[in-house]
Design a protein around this motif. Sequence first.
Motif, PDB file in Angstrom:
ATOM      1  N   ASP A 116      23.539   1.015 -32.961  1.00  0.00           N
ATOM      2  CA  ASP A 116      23.346   0.055 -34.031  1.00  0.00           C
ATOM      3  C   ASP A 116      22.338   0.621 -35.033  1.00  0.00           C
ATOM      4  N   PRO A 117      22.678   0.673 -36.332  1.00  0.00           N
ATOM      5  CA  PRO A 117      21.771   1.236 -37.335  1.00  0.00           C
ATOM      6  C   PRO A 117      20.415   0.520 -37.380  1.00  0.00           C
ATOM      7  N   VAL A 118      20.401  -0.772 -37.150  1.00  0.00           N
ATOM      8  CA  VAL A 118      19.132  -1.511 -37.153  1.00  0.00           C
ATOM      9  C   VAL A 118      18.269  -1.058 -35.970  1.00  0.00           C
ATOM     10  N   PHE A 119      18.884  -0.914 -34.806  1.00  0.00           N
ATOM     11  CA  PHE A 119      18.167  -0.421 -33.629  1.00  0.00           C
ATOM     12  C   PHE A 119      17.617   0.977 -33.890  1.00  0.00           C
ATOM     13  N   ARG A 120      18.447   1.839 -34.437  1.00  0.00           N
ATOM     14  CA  ARG A 120      18.010   3.214 -34.713  1.00  0.00           C
ATOM     15  C   ARG A 120      16.820   3.237 -35.651  1.00  0.00           C
ATOM     16  N   GLU A 121      16.852   2.413 -36.690  1.00  0.00           N
ATOM     17  CA  GLU A 121      15.749   2.388 -37.650  1.00  0.00           C
ATOM     18  C   GLU A 121      14.468   1.867 -36.999  1.00  0.00           C
ATOM     19  N   ARG A 122      14.597   0.796 -36.186  1.00  0.00           N
ATOM     20  CA  ARG A 122      13.410   0.273 -35.487  1.00  0.00           C
ATOM     21  C   ARG A 122      12.840   1.320 -34.538  1.00  0.00           C
ATOM     22  N   LEU A 123      13.715   2.006 -33.821  1.00  0.00           N
ATOM     23  CA  LEU A 123      13.271   3.044 -32.904  1.00  0.00           C
ATOM     24  C   LEU A 123      12.577   4.179 -33.660  1.00  0.00           C
TER      25      LEU A 123
END
Length: 63
Positions: free
Chosen positions: A35-42
């Motif tokens: 998920d792009p949102v997960f990747r950005e948060r990570l």
Amino acid sequence: MDTWERRVLWGDESEVDPEELRDFLAADLLEVKADPVFRERLKQKLWQLVYSRYAARSRTDRD
């Protein structure tokens, strides 16, 4: 710095099993959709960790 950190940061080739290393590196060849949102948060979290560790070490070096 504990033993684990020394091995990870400075390398301890004497304890590296070549077969295990090959298996570990093979995972880089797998395409994983995240998920792009997960990747950005990570990504942000990891940069915060790196920055806080670097900043703490930098302050210690100056003292």
